[in-house]
Design an enzyme around this catalytic site. Sequence first.
Site, PDB file in Angstrom:
ATOM      1  N   HIS A  59       0.791  -1.138  -0.105  1.00 19.96           N
ATOM      2  CA  HIS A  59       0.007   0.071  -0.204  1.00 19.96           C
ATOM      3  C   HIS A  59       0.819   1.249  -0.190  1.00 19.96           C
ATOM      4  O   HIS A  59       0.951   1.888   1.005  1.00 19.96           O
ATOM      5  CB  HIS A  59      -0.951   0.092   1.143  1.00 19.96           C
ATOM      6  CG  HIS A  59      -2.094   0.844   1.169  1.00 19.96           C
ATOM      7  ND1 HIS A  59      -1.984   2.243   1.717  1.00 19.96           N
ATOM      8  CD2 HIS A  59      -3.317   0.626   0.763  1.00 19.96           C
ATOM      9  CE1 HIS A  59      -3.179   2.631   1.201  1.00 19.96           C
ATOM     10  NE2 HIS A  59      -4.065   1.968   0.918  1.00 19.96           N
ATOM     11  N   PHE A  60       1.471   1.568  -0.823  1.00 18.06           N
ATOM     12  CA  PHE A  60       1.455   1.050  -2.324  1.00 18.06           C
ATOM     13  C   PHE A  60       3.041   1.016  -2.883  1.00 18.06           C
ATOM     14  O   PHE A  60       3.567   2.087  -2.343  1.00 18.06           O
ATOM     15  CB  PHE A  60       0.673   1.967  -3.179  1.00 18.06           C
ATOM     16  CG  PHE A  60      -0.586   2.353  -3.085  1.00 18.06           C
ATOM     17  CD1 PHE A  60      -1.548   1.365  -3.344  1.00 18.06           C
ATOM     18  CD2 PHE A  60      -0.964   3.456  -2.310  1.00 18.06           C
ATOM     19  CE1 PHE A  60      -3.109   1.486  -2.989  1.00 18.06           C
ATOM     20  CE2 PHE A  60      -2.591   3.604  -2.023  1.00 18.06           C
ATOM     21  CZ  PHE A  60      -3.326   2.575  -2.292  1.00 18.06           C
TER      22      PHE A  60
END
Length: 147
Positions: free
Chosen positions: A50-51
């Site tokens: 993420h991410f």
Amino acid sequence: MSVMEQADIQALLPHRYPFLLVDRIKELDPDRRVVGIKNVTVNEPFFQGHFPGRPVMPGVLIIEAMAQVGGVLAFKSMGQSAKPVVYLTGVDGAKFRKPVVPGDQLRFEIDVIRKRPPFWKMQAKAFVDDELVCEAEVTAMVTEEKP
């Protein structure tokens, strides 16, 4: 100066790594207010997905961290004899104003709005430096642990 360090927090909350999201309690006024800290580091496990290449702390984990800080307030407000269990029962009006990234220090300010046992309603705000990054009203149910 801190009111509670990591070992004190772990003595109260049942959460453990990687889900314990409170590093320190800086202020505590039982039944009224608590201020907690979370240091956001690049090695947090959620940043792997993420991410990739642009790490952002998931908003749901910011809410969870606010709830954990509120849980510390509830535990400390109940006194020494109780063995409380705190369950998050509601989140209202959540707003995310700015991404939280590695290197940030989150400061959570939680104020009790209303307390009608077993329910607590709290106004929760998260700041990085002096900038509001997230806010929500959280509701928790506080009960005593059953043997």
